[in-house]
Design an enzyme around this catalytic site. Structure first.
Site, PDB file in Angstrom:
ATOM      1  N   GLU A 113       0.869  -1.174   0.000  1.00 46.05           N
ATOM      2  CA  GLU A 113       0.000   0.000   0.000  1.00 46.05           C
ATOM      3  C   GLU A 113       0.896   1.210   0.000  1.00 46.05           C
ATOM      4  O   GLU A 113       1.724   1.388   0.897  1.00 46.05           O
ATOM      5  CB  GLU A 113      -0.856   0.030   1.267  1.00 46.05           C
ATOM      6  CG  GLU A 113      -2.225  -0.589   1.097  1.00 46.05           C
ATOM      7  CD  GLU A 113      -3.048  -0.480   2.372  1.00 46.05           C
ATOM      8  OE1 GLU A 113      -3.823  -1.390   2.628  1.00 46.05           O
ATOM      9  OE2 GLU A 113      -2.878   0.509   3.119  1.00 46.05           O
TER      10      GLU A 113
ATOM     11  N   ASP B  83      -6.491   9.872   9.294  1.00 48.28           N
ATOM     12  CA  ASP B  83      -5.212   9.376   9.784  1.00 48.28           C
ATOM     13  C   ASP B  83      -4.805   9.987  11.109  1.00 48.28           C
ATOM     14  O   ASP B  83      -5.069  11.152  11.389  1.00 48.28           O
ATOM     15  CB  ASP B  83      -4.117   9.653   8.740  1.00 48.28           C
ATOM     16  CG  ASP B  83      -4.219   8.693   7.572  1.00 48.28           C
ATOM     17  OD1 ASP B  83      -4.163   7.477   7.811  1.00 48.28           O
ATOM     18  OD2 ASP B  83      -4.394   9.161   6.427  1.00 48.28           O
TER      19      ASP B  83
END
Lengths: 263, 417
Positions: A49, A60
């Site tokens: 990823e 995040d």
């Protein structure tokens, strides 16, 4: 069949769980991050990823926010992220790359142009955090038409009524977010995850990979054991943040991969 | 009639939450189920007379609505043209228009059984309003505020703490409103089951832009009957003007007039140090282009790579690189005109309002007033301008003192060097 589909077929044949690693493209700079990414398959990573840096990563936690900030300050862009993938593909044509990020840099480039360029760079799939099924016309449908997998997040708040909608246009694999929260937060618990994975697998044949809150080889083993594989991001990014040289980062990645593969 | 409906500017958003291409629901999956249930709850509340009865009662007895529509006679004489009315939303409880919307959202949160309220704030007005209503209803309140804004809006930080709210300074990014919104969204994703996110402006994922607009529309609805009362039945304003950060006070004033073709609508963005390539401003419509941030597609300040730029304005309440999606749409279809005003022009307007009307305005509506100063003199005396005085300036006196070179720490009140 994309590289992602091929990889899962291969793992199934070997009776192995998948280990997926996340790093931010361009963190702390282009050259170092290219060196890390090139070393990931050798460290046991099945799927890469690759984080696409964005100024406002709303889903995040502090670790990945800081990684994006470092990358942007070092001059990383969407184009350079694709360049990094192109460079990687020169020596590895089988390890799948999933680009993970937010929609605005892609929208800004133009969806059609982006898809052509991403495909040419050897990107296999996309995870775009701020595109739920309600916005499938934006990128999901065009991406699938262009031959890229569009991997959706399912979360603890995705109830049974909603699950079919989330799975409908998903391909490659399903990314189950183990916690309600941001990346790098509370530790995932295999006992919580197993019934959720079963719930999703009852509705789809796609592999289910579990991420968020996995930081150690032991957790990687436990979580991978409860699903088709696991993702580690923030724990690896923390090593890069600490200034560890690529060899040390990759040694840590290998310990996680060994954990997941022993499940 | 069918034709009138078809041509209405008041039908948005569509069922995908879009105003033209703007708006939408660009949020992570974790939040999506909650946003859908909020939409359902709001749709139910909208047609529930009991909900509006409670709102009306609180607006009247707790906020002090209706706010006056005040003929600013000396300002009118001074500028020598159009007749200027000020909609006095700075007289609301907590000192700004923000509480109009907060009340609506908190009543919804209660209907949904949420016990913890989070909010983002720039100037602190939305944070103070949220802390206030949470205190009134005994709800836990957490306010995210950029660290830079915590410093420049210290009086409001203290107010929120007095009201029992937890104020969390946000250090990511440049520490302003955009960053506070990011951290509020992160909190929401983490605590989605018991938490309600009370957004302070007409932005964010659907249904927020429409819902906040509807709650703020009380401003324009009151202007309609108040002006008729003072100027005669059927008299509409010729021009309505309001300042825009996210754009909630402006949408509240504009919305009830969107289908009155004779009404000229002007939104005033923060021009900071000037709208040019240096990007020292927050004029999203004048200096930005469409993008996706904080749950909606709208005009944003961004670089060539689609990275969001930090805006700049003397006014913390306008310091945001985006704008509500309905404004982006009104801009593109040409129903409203959007202009920008610099820090310097806003400071001049601030002082003029103090000197001529005895009203200390917030820096946000000072931007709107600066544009009134630009255009009023050239308009005929029968032209009526209604400007939204959306907040009072108590919170800004330290900032203004600094810019005017007045040393607040000098007890003899001498001007600083």
């Amino acid at each position: 069949m994309t590289r992602i589909d091929a990889k899962f077929a291969e793992l199934r044949g070997q009776g192995k769980k998948a280990f997926v690693s996340y790093v931010m493209a361009g963190d702390p700079d282009y050259a170092t991050s290219l060196e890390v990414v090139k070393g990931l398959p050798g460290a046991g990573v099945d799927i890469i990823e690759l984080g696409l840096p964005f100024t406002d990563p709303m889903a995040d936690g502090p670790t990945i926010q800081a990684a994006g900030q470092r990358a942007l300050e070092a001059g990383m862009t969407l184009q350079k992220t694709l360049d990094l993938a192109t460079e990687f593909r020169k020596t590895d044509d089988t390890t799948p790359i999933v680009l993970m990020g937010y929609y605005n840099p892609i929208y800004n480039r133009g969806v059609d142009t982006f898809l052509t360029d991403a495909k040419a760079a050897g990107i296999d799939g996309l995870i775009v955090v701020d595109l739920p099924p309600e916005e499938d016309d934006e990128l999901c449908i065009p991406a699938q038409a262009a031959g890229l997998n569009f991997i959706r997040l399912a979360t603890p708040t995705t109830d049974d009524k909603r699950l079919p909608k989330v799975l409908q246009n998903t391909s490659g694999f399903v990314y189950y977010v183990s916690i309600t929260g941001i990346t790098g937060a509370a530790e995932a618990q295999a006992t919580d995850v197993a019934p959720e994975v079963a719930r999703i697998k009852a509705k789809t044949d796609l592999p289910v990979i579990v991420g968020f809150g996995v930081r150690t080889p032991d957790t990687a083993r436990a979580i991978a054991g409860a699903a088709d594989g696991t993702v580690v991001g923030s724990a690896i990014v923390s090593q890069i943040a600490a200034g560890k040289p690529p060899a040390e980062v990759l040694a840590f990645v290998k310990s996680l991969a060994d954990g997941a593969h022993s499940a | 009639m069918a034709d009138d409906l078809f041509n209405s500017f008041m039908n948005g958003p569509d069922d995908k939450g879009r105003f033209g291409i703007f708006g939408g629901r660009f949020v992570s999956e974790t939040l999506m189920p909650l946003i859908l249930s909020l939409e359902e709850e709001y749709e139910r509340a909208k047609t529930d007379p009991a909900f509006w009865a409670e709102m009306d009662d609180l607006w009247k007895n707790y906020v002090g609505r209706p706010s006056p529509l005040y003929f600013a006679e000396r300002l009118t004489d001074h500028l020598g043209g159009a007749k200027i009315y000020l909609k006095r939303d700075e007289l609301n409880h907590t000192g700004a228009h923000k509480i109009n919307n907060v009340l609506g959202q908190i009543l919804l949160a209660r209907r949904m059984g949420k016990t913890r309220i989070i909010a983002e704030t720039g100037a602190g007005q939305h944070g103070v309003a949220t802390a206030t209503v949470c205190a009134k209803f005994g709800l836990k309140c957490v306010v995210y505020m950029g660290a830079h804004d915590v410093r420049r809006q210290a009086p409001n930080v203290f107010r929120m703490r007095l009201l029992g709210a937890e104020v969390i300074p946000v250090t990511s990014g440049r520490g302003t409103l955009k960053d506070a919104m990011n951290d509020a969204l992160r909190d929401w994703v983490t605590n989605v089951r018991d938490t309600f996110y009370c957004i302070g402006t007409v932005a964010g994922p659907h249904p927020y832009p429409a819902m906040v607009r509807d709650f703020q529309s009380i401003i324009g609805k009151e202007v309609r009957w108040q002006l008729a009362e003072q100027e005669g039945e059927g008299r509409l304003p010729d021009t309505v003007i309001a300042a825009i950060g996210g754009g909630s006070n402006a949408m509240g004033l504009f919305y009830p007039f969107l289908d009155d073709k004779s009404v000229n609508i002007i939104g005033v963005e923060a021009g900071g140090k000037g709208v040019d390539e240096k990007m020292q401003h927050c004029a999203s419509l004048t200096g930005g282009r469409p993008g996706v941030l904080h749950g909606n597609r709208t005009y944003l300040l961004q670089d060539d790579d689609g990275q969001i730029l930090e805006g700049y304005s003397i006014s913390a309440g306008l310091d945001y690189p985006g704008i509500g999606p309905e404004h982006s749409w009104l801009h593109e279809v040409g129903r409203a005109q959007y202009v920008s005003i610099t820090d310097k022009e806003a400071l001049e307007a601030f002082q003029l309002s103090c000197a001529l009307e005895g009203i200390i305005p917030a820096l946000e509506p000072s931007h709107a007033l600066a544009h009134v100063m630009k255009i009023a003199g050239d308009l005929p005396r029968e032209h009526i301008i209604v400007m939204n005085m959306c907040g009072r300036g108590d919170k800004d006196i330290f900032t203004v003192a600094k810019h005017l070179g007045f040393d607040m720490s000098d007890t003899e009140g001498r001007d600083a060097d």
